[in-house]
Design an enzyme around this catalytic site. Structure first.
Site, PDB file in Angstrom:
ATOM      1  N   SER A   7      30.513  74.550  -0.486  1.00 13.45           N
ATOM      2  CA  SER A   7      30.387  73.112  -0.248  1.00 13.45           C
ATOM      3  C   SER A   7      31.763  72.520   0.018  1.00 13.45           C
ATOM      4  O   SER A   7      32.631  72.508  -0.868  1.00 13.45           O
ATOM      5  CB  SER A   7      29.767  72.425  -1.462  1.00 13.45           C
ATOM      6  OG  SER A   7      29.951  71.025  -1.313  1.00 13.45           O
ATOM      7  N   HIS A  32      28.302  74.483   3.648  1.00 14.18           N
ATOM      8  CA  HIS A  32      27.387  73.513   3.042  1.00 14.18           C
ATOM      9  C   HIS A  32      28.010  72.121   3.147  1.00 14.18           C
ATOM     10  O   HIS A  32      29.122  71.879   2.668  1.00 14.18           O
ATOM     11  CB  HIS A  32      27.146  73.888   1.582  1.00 14.18           C
ATOM     12  CG  HIS A  32      26.096  73.073   0.902  1.00 14.18           C
ATOM     13  ND1 HIS A  32      24.747  73.283   1.090  1.00 14.18           N
ATOM     14  CD2 HIS A  32      26.188  72.043   0.020  1.00 14.18           C
ATOM     15  CE1 HIS A  32      24.057  72.423   0.358  1.00 14.18           C
ATOM     16  NE2 HIS A  32      24.908  71.648  -0.299  1.00 14.18           N
ATOM     17  N   ASP A  34      27.658  68.282   2.320  1.00 12.97           N
ATOM     18  CA  ASP A  34      26.995  67.351   1.401  1.00 12.97           C
ATOM     19  C   ASP A  34      27.187  65.914   1.865  1.00 12.97           C
ATOM     20  O   ASP A  34      28.270  65.348   1.719  1.00 12.97           O
ATOM     21  CB  ASP A  34      27.596  67.504  -0.003  1.00 12.97           C
ATOM     22  CG  ASP A  34      27.063  68.728  -0.728  1.00 12.97           C
ATOM     23  OD1 ASP A  34      25.833  68.921  -0.740  1.00 12.97           O
ATOM     24  OD2 ASP A  34      27.878  69.482  -1.285  1.00 12.97           O
ATOM     25  N   MET A  36      26.323  62.032   1.402  1.00 14.12           N
ATOM     26  CA  MET A  36      25.871  61.116   0.348  1.00 14.12           C
ATOM     27  C   MET A  36      26.018  59.676   0.806  1.00 14.12           C
ATOM     28  O   MET A  36      27.033  59.322   1.419  1.00 14.12           O
ATOM     29  CB  MET A  36      26.730  61.310  -0.900  1.00 14.12           C
ATOM     30  CG  MET A  36      26.696  62.724  -1.433  1.00 14.12           C
ATOM     31  SD  MET A  36      27.802  62.864  -2.849  1.00 14.12           S
ATOM     32  CE  MET A  36      27.528  64.575  -3.283  1.00 14.12           C
ATOM     33  N   HIS A  65      23.099  69.172   3.801  1.00 18.41           N
ATOM     34  CA  HIS A  65      22.316  68.694   2.655  1.00 18.41           C
ATOM     35  C   HIS A  65      22.409  67.173   2.629  1.00 18.41           C
ATOM     36  O   HIS A  65      23.432  66.605   2.265  1.00 18.41           O
ATOM     37  CB  HIS A  65      22.912  69.332   1.383  1.00 18.41           C
ATOM     38  CG  HIS A  65      22.265  68.904   0.113  1.00 18.41           C
ATOM     39  ND1 HIS A  65      22.816  69.158  -1.127  1.00 18.41           N
ATOM     40  CD2 HIS A  65      21.096  68.241  -0.129  1.00 18.41           C
ATOM     41  CE1 HIS A  65      22.029  68.666  -2.069  1.00 18.41           C
ATOM     42  NE2 HIS A  65      20.985  68.110  -1.492  1.00 18.41           N
ATOM     43  N   MET A  67      21.788  63.849   1.114  1.00 11.08           N
ATOM     44  CA  MET A  67      21.442  63.116  -0.107  1.00 11.08           C
ATOM     45  C   MET A  67      21.446  61.639   0.266  1.00 11.08           C
ATOM     46  O   MET A  67      22.299  60.854  -0.175  1.00 11.08           O
ATOM     47  CB  MET A  67      22.469  63.432  -1.210  1.00 11.08           C
ATOM     48  CG  MET A  67      22.244  64.822  -1.800  1.00 11.08           C
ATOM     49  SD  MET A  67      23.684  65.439  -2.690  1.00 11.08           S
ATOM     50  CE  MET A  67      24.633  66.075  -1.319  1.00 11.08           C
ATOM     51  N   MET A 136      18.186  71.965  -6.939  1.00 12.90           N
ATOM     52  CA  MET A 136      19.402  71.341  -7.480  1.00 12.90           C
ATOM     53  C   MET A 136      19.560  71.786  -8.927  1.00 12.90           C
ATOM     54  O   MET A 136      18.662  71.587  -9.749  1.00 12.90           O
ATOM     55  CB  MET A 136      19.291  69.811  -7.455  1.00 12.90           C
ATOM     56  CG  MET A 136      19.441  69.133  -6.116  1.00 12.90           C
ATOM     57  SD  MET A 136      20.965  69.420  -5.186  1.00 12.90           S
ATOM     58  CE  MET A 136      22.259  69.172  -6.386  1.00 12.90           C
ATOM     59  N   GLY A 141      25.180  64.217  -6.558  1.00 14.75           N
ATOM     60  CA  GLY A 141      26.104  63.090  -6.463  1.00 14.75           C
ATOM     61  C   GLY A 141      27.566  63.487  -6.576  1.00 14.75           C
ATOM     62  O   GLY A 141      28.424  62.837  -5.994  1.00 14.75           O
ATOM     63  N   ASP A 174      22.035  75.004  -5.937  1.00 11.77           N
ATOM     64  CA  ASP A 174      23.180  74.142  -5.637  1.00 11.77           C
ATOM     65  C   ASP A 174      23.563  73.327  -6.865  1.00 11.77           C
ATOM     66  O   ASP A 174      22.787  72.484  -7.326  1.00 11.77           O
ATOM     67  CB  ASP A 174      22.792  73.215  -4.464  1.00 11.77           C
ATOM     68  CG  ASP A 174      23.921  72.286  -4.030  1.00 11.77           C
ATOM     69  OD1 ASP A 174      25.048  72.426  -4.524  1.00 11.77           O
ATOM     70  OD2 ASP A 174      23.648  71.420  -3.171  1.00 11.77           O
TER      71      ASP A 174
HETATM   72  C1  DX5 Z   1      26.039  67.921  -5.592  1.00  8.74           C
HETATM   73  C2  DX5 Z   1      26.173  68.668  -4.281  1.00  8.74           C
HETATM   74  C3  DX5 Z   1      26.649  70.081  -4.465  1.00  8.74           C
HETATM   75  C4  DX5 Z   1      27.966  70.170  -5.147  1.00  8.74           C
HETATM   76  C5  DX5 Z   1      28.339  71.577  -5.428  1.00  8.74           C
HETATM   77  O1  DX5 Z   1      25.556  66.666  -5.363  1.00  8.74           O
HETATM   78  O2  DX5 Z   1      24.946  68.738  -3.595  1.00  8.74           O
HETATM   79  O3  DX5 Z   1      26.648  70.782  -3.240  1.00  8.74           O
HETATM   80  O4  DX5 Z   1      28.979  69.529  -4.445  1.00  8.74           O
HETATM   81  O5  DX5 Z   1      29.554  71.565  -6.101  1.00  8.74           O
HETATM   82  P1  DX5 Z   1      29.797  72.409  -7.419  1.00  8.74           P
HETATM   83  O6  DX5 Z   1      29.635  73.833  -7.019  1.00  8.74           O
HETATM   84  O7  DX5 Z   1      31.196  72.046  -7.773  1.00  8.74           O
HETATM   85  O8  DX5 Z   1      28.787  71.982  -8.423  1.00  8.74           O
HETATM   86 ZN    ZN Z   2      24.672  70.224  -1.819  1.00 11.26          ZN
END
Ligand code: DX5
Ligand code: ZN
Length: 216
Positions: A7, A32, A34, A36, A65, A67, A136, A141, A174
């Site tokens: 990620s 990956h 992320d 948000m 991903h 969110m 998850m 977040g 994840d």
């Molecule tokens: C959380 C994300 C994850 C996260 C993973 O909201 O979807 O992808 O960043 O990071 P680690 O591996 O540090 O938990």
């Molecule tokens: Zn993620």
């Protein structure tokens, strides 16, 4: 074959290009991404323009991903920015089946993500239309949170569905994954591993990826 998907939320954003090249060099399979929106999750990360900027740097699969609330509104933007797979949250979309079909209409793979509090049983009717289920293992977040123990059980429930439907399916986990728990989630049936902090910590990407991949 287990897919490692670092990620980039945990990367140094001022050196994103350098970090993408490093994960590719040291054996990552996917990237990956992320996204948000500060609504579905209490944090804002980055969107399609950043993704578009890094797309020319690598041929690795872009595993996006989302969110974000009502993700159907932004699917085309992420397809245009170079997504290979798009995962949306079950909890964020009133019309998840429509959105899955919409993602697939672009020839992009589609996934459904489930928050820790969302039961696996809810997605049984959708399993034949999707390419991935993302479990998850933290509340989404933020990077760097602690792995929630019951996530392995949920991964095993998805694996049972996969076997029951005899379906090709990525089962992704994840959140909070590191070399102490990665083996366990793979034994439960995960075949795609997201790791943020565990890959980028201390700027030791080569060593960190080796430590993770030593378990699979
Ligand atoms: C959380 C994300 C994850 C996260 C993973 O909201 O979807 O992808 O960043 O990071 P680690 O591996 O540090 O938990
Ligand atoms: Zn993620």
């Amino acid at each position: 074959m287990i897919k490692l998907s670092p990620s980039i939320l945990s990367a140094d954003f001022s050196r994103l290009g350098e970090h993408i090249s490093a994960i590719e060099k040291y054996g990552a399979d996917w990237v990956h991404i992320d996204v948000m929106d500060g609504m579905f999750v209490p944090n804002i990360s980055f969107g399609a323009p950043i993704m578009k900027a890094i797309r020319p740097l690598t041929k690795m699969v872009f595993d996006v991903h989302l969110m974000i609330e009502d993700p159907g509104r932004y699917i085309k933007d992420f397809v245009d920015a170079g997504a290979d797979m798009i995962t949306v949250h079950y909890e964020a979309d009133k019309h998840i089946h429509r959105t899955i079909k919409y993602i697939k209409s672009f020839g992009v793979k589609a996934g459904i993500a489930l928050n820790p509090g969302t039961p696996v049983a809810l997605i049984e009717d959708l399993i034949e239309d999707i390419d991935m289920v993302l479990i998850m293992s933290v509340n989404p977040g933020f990077g760097g949170q602690k792995y929630i123990e019951f996530s392995g059980k949920k991964v095993a429930q998805v694996k049972a569905l996969k076997d029951m439907y005899n379906k090709e399916l990525y089962i992704q986990v994840d959140g909070g994954i590191d070399s102490s728990n990665v083996k366990k989630v793979i034994e439960c049936g995960a075949n795609s591993i997201v790791a943020g902090s565990a890959v980028f910590k201390n700027d030791e990407i080569e060593k960190n990826i080796k430590a993770l991949k030593g378990n699979f």
